[in-house]
Design a protein around this motif. Structure first.
Motif, PDB file in Angstrom:
ATOM      1  N   GLY A 158      46.154  45.190  34.745  1.00 43.09           N
ATOM      2  CA  GLY A 158      44.832  45.520  35.268  1.00 43.09           C
ATOM      3  C   GLY A 158      44.041  44.292  35.651  1.00 43.09           C
ATOM      4  N   GLN A 159      44.160  43.239  34.850  1.00 44.05           N
ATOM      5  CA  GLN A 159      43.448  42.002  35.146  1.00 44.05           C
ATOM      6  C   GLN A 159      43.933  41.371  36.449  1.00 44.05           C
ATOM      7  N   VAL A 160      45.248  41.435  36.697  1.00 43.44           N
ATOM      8  CA  VAL A 160      45.801  40.867  37.923  1.00 43.44           C
ATOM      9  C   VAL A 160      45.179  41.527  39.153  1.00 43.44           C
ATOM     10  N   VAL A 161      45.150  42.848  39.148  1.00 42.33           N
ATOM     11  CA  VAL A 161      44.590  43.578  40.286  1.00 42.33           C
ATOM     12  C   VAL A 161      43.093  43.317  40.394  1.00 42.33           C
ATOM     13  N   ASP A 162      42.419  43.212  39.262  1.00 42.48           N
ATOM     14  CA  ASP A 162      40.984  42.937  39.238  1.00 42.48           C
ATOM     15  C   ASP A 162      40.664  41.570  39.843  1.00 42.48           C
TER      16      ASP A 162
END
Length: 296
Positions: A158-162
């Motif tokens: 999720g952090q990567v996409v964020d």
């Protein structure tokens, strides 16, 4: 004892557990232990270990096997905050009302403190194997959940996409993907581990995961609402940080009133499913509602 007093008592017990599992600051590398302690003991709601503990109790869990996992969960959550605050990420100078780790110890130690907390979390959780009368299968399953929900199929994913979406408009579907992984995964992990360690079956664990998913999404939407309506004094961190970083949020996507309505819907559904598990006392329900409808 009312809910607030009970919550305070549980938080104090969790603080004691965290202190017990922290490494002693000694040796040539003691600076990293100091930075880990500064980061981990900076306060906070202790939401994830508390949810784990209460779900463990919900399914009749007794004993101390849950404690190393509670500490590990908070270490993973804290490492993610330490890294989120770094200049390359959100570049925030305050967290929980005081200077962030990289501001106090330097950017290099901020990176290493996050790394250390993540690795030490698994060292800590693995201590559950050494306890008397340990159910190895349950502990092994809990370790799998902890690892997956914190990794590329969970929080880090999720952090990567964020991070990649910063500064650009994104679809609502992508926003929900980010929220479900970046915020929801650790809340799901906490409650699922509590259930698994207590001996919940697959259907019960799946129900807990659904409840936690809704709680996580409502929690994150409430965070978006507070970023617009809150104050730095109450929140303990800068407001309008999403706007500063040009991030799409649920509020920018749906508007303030629709965001509040969605928080209500999700919290109602989560509580209804929780009641279906027939909790022995109302504390977990009150905890979920207090976190979703928090002001900081």
């Amino acid at each position: 004892m009312n809910f607030r007093e009970e919550q305070k008592q549980r938080t104090e017990q969790i603080e004691q557990i965290l202190r017990r599992f922290l490494p002693e600051a000694k040796g040539e590398q003691r600076l990293i232990m100091e930075a880990m302690e500064y980061s981990l003991l900076a306060g906070g709601k202790r939401l994830r270990p508390m949810l784990m503990w209460e779900t463990y109790r919900l399914f009749g869990g007794k004993g101390s096997v849950v404690e190393p996992f509670m500490a590990a969960m908070e270490m993973i959550h804290t490492y993610s905050l330490v890294h989120d605050d770094l200049p390359a990420m959100d570049n925030d100078e305050y967290r929980r009302g005081r200077k962030t780790t990289h501001v106090v110890y330097g950017e290099d130690m901020g990176i290493l403190a996050g790394d250390a907390l993540l690795n030490y979390a698994f060292e800590t959780a693995s201590q559950a194997f050494d306890l008397e009368d340990t159910d190895f299968l349950r502990v092994g399953k809990a370790m799998q959940i902890l690892a997956k929900k914190a990794g590329i199929y969970g929080m880090i994913g999720g952090q990567v996409v964020d991070v990649k979406a910063a500064g650009e408009a994104i679809s609502g579907e992508k926003l929900l993907f980010i929220y479900e992984l970046k915020t929801g995964a650790l809340i799901e992990s906490a409650m699922m581990i509590g259930a698994v360690l207590a001996g919940a079956d697959e259907a019960q664990t799946a129900s807990v995961e659904r409840i936690a998913k809704k709680v996580g999404l409502a929690f994150q939407i409430q965070d978006d609402i507070l970023d617009v309506t809150g104050s730095q004094e109450v929140l303990g961190k800068p407001i309008h940080s999403d706007e500063k970083n040009e991030k799409t949020t649920y509020v920018t996507w749906k508007g303030l009133e629709a965001s509040r309505a969605e928080v209500e819907r999700l919290s109602k559904e989560a509580v209804e499913e929780l009641r279906g598990l027939k909790p022995a006392d109302p504390f977990l329900e009150e905890l979920l509602l207090s976190l979703i409808h928090r002001e900081k």
